[in-house]
Enzyme design. Structure first.
Site, PDB file in Angstrom:
ATOM      1  N   THR A   1      -8.907   1.347   3.015  1.00 33.99           N
ATOM      2  CA  THR A   1      -8.773   2.634   2.325  1.00 33.99           C
ATOM      3  C   THR A   1     -10.129   3.116   1.830  1.00 33.99           C
ATOM      4  O   THR A   1     -10.707   2.537   0.922  1.00 33.99           O
ATOM      5  CB  THR A   1      -7.787   2.487   1.135  1.00 33.99           C
ATOM      6  OG1 THR A   1      -6.663   1.747   1.593  1.00 33.99           O
ATOM      7  CG2 THR A   1      -7.335   3.844   0.640  1.00 33.99           C
TER       8      THR A   1
ATOM      9  N   GLU B   1       1.593  -0.537  -2.409  1.00 35.22           N
ATOM     10  CA  GLU B   1       0.769   0.624  -2.053  1.00 35.22           C
ATOM     11  C   GLU B   1       1.379   1.323  -0.851  1.00 35.22           C
ATOM     12  O   GLU B   1       1.830   0.671   0.089  1.00 35.22           O
ATOM     13  CB  GLU B   1      -0.645   0.178  -1.708  1.00 35.22           C
ATOM     14  CG  GLU B   1      -1.370  -0.483  -2.844  1.00 35.22           C
ATOM     15  CD  GLU B   1      -2.700  -1.068  -2.379  1.00 35.22           C
ATOM     16  OE1 GLU B   1      -3.084  -0.873  -1.211  1.00 35.22           O
ATOM     17  OE2 GLU B   1      -3.340  -1.734  -3.186  1.00 35.22           O
TER      18      GLU B   1
END
Ligand code: PXP
Length: 260
Positions: free
Chosen positions: A100, A69
């Site tokens: 996130t 990621e």
């Protein structure tokens, strides 16, 4: 349904002391042995948990595909392109967030996204976009040529927690809402229906569909029922359980819930 185990959380514990232990690298063989399908890590711009050498060693030594990621920052995309993981999942990043907190605003940042996707594709890396479940984001992801989308399931997990447990279980802070159970049940039903319909739409557009964030041993069961979601990426709850059961058993427990 495939399982990607997000091992950032091992590095979070290490960084609480800024020492060398526990090393996320030691998780690779256990994750593989327990029947999971993928290693997921997040190389954040601020390197708050996974460091460059972690990412380098994990990509080099993992027997499982690595899903790395990352944000669209040039420095990060350059590193990812050099490391060549199996997949790069582009996520939004905010310095001040604990985790996130939502999906990418795909239309708003298209130029940066386009450049990042192009560079990753040139490096033969498949690309996934971490998005909030919306038709507009799916269409934009398809237009941008991503192979995968990953639905941010944070909202689903929040509603589930408000309905069945308590707000400490919500993946990130939400306003304390005092909603009637019937309203929460409807919200949960609607959110699941939306995830189901949008994953079918995405598959029809040729996208492969993953989901993740805030999923746990309770709320995963309903998500598993959505056939067009091919893969889940799960971290926090697995690493949390592993403290008591060991990592292998924690993954086996999650795998068992994911059998359709
Ligand atoms: N998928 C993505 C794109 C993520 O950023 C995260 C969080 O690091 C996860 C999945 C896993 O979320 P959790 O740790 O809440 O299971």
């Amino acid at each position: 349904m495939k399982l990607g185990v997000n091992i950032d959380h091992i590095a979070v514990l290490r960084e609480a002391r800024r020492i060398a232990d526990p090393d996320p690298l030691d998780a690779l063989s256990i994750v593989k042995r327990s029947g999971a399908d993928q290693i997921t890590i997040h190389l954040r711009e601020d390197r708050r948990h996974i460091h460059d050498n972690d990412a380098e060693n994990i990509v080099r030594l993992s027997a499982l595909p690595v899903n790395l990621e990352c944000s669209t920052a040039k420095e990060i995309i350059d590193i990812v392109s050099r490391l060549k993981p199996h997949r790069a999942t582009i996520v939004p990043e905010k310095r001040e967030e604990v985790t996130t907190e939502g999906g990418l605003a795909v239309t708003g940042t298209q130029t940066a996204l386009k450049k990042a996707i192009e560079q990753l594709h040139n490096a033969q890396i498949e690309v996934s976009l971490f998005i909030d479940p919306s038709l507009q984001s799916i269409e934009a992801a398809a237009e941008l040529g991503a192979e995968w989308i990953e639905f941010h399931t944070g909202k689903y997990a929040n509603i589930y927690a408000m309905l069945y447990s308590n707000l400490r279980d919500t993946p990130y802070n939400i306003p304390q809402l005092d909603l009637p159970r019937a309203t929460l049940k409807k919200m949960l039903h609607d959110e699941l229906k939306m995830l189901r319909c949008l994953s079918v739409d995405a598959a029809k557009m040729g996208l492969r569909v993953a989901a993740g964030h805030g999923l746990n041993y309770h709320n995963v069961k309903e998500i598993v029922e959505i056939e067009t979601i091919e893969e889940l990426n799960i971290g926090q709850c697995i690493i949390a359980r592993s403290i008591y059961t060991g990592l292998e058993q924690a993954i086996l427990d999650m795998r068992a819930l994911m059998l359709r």
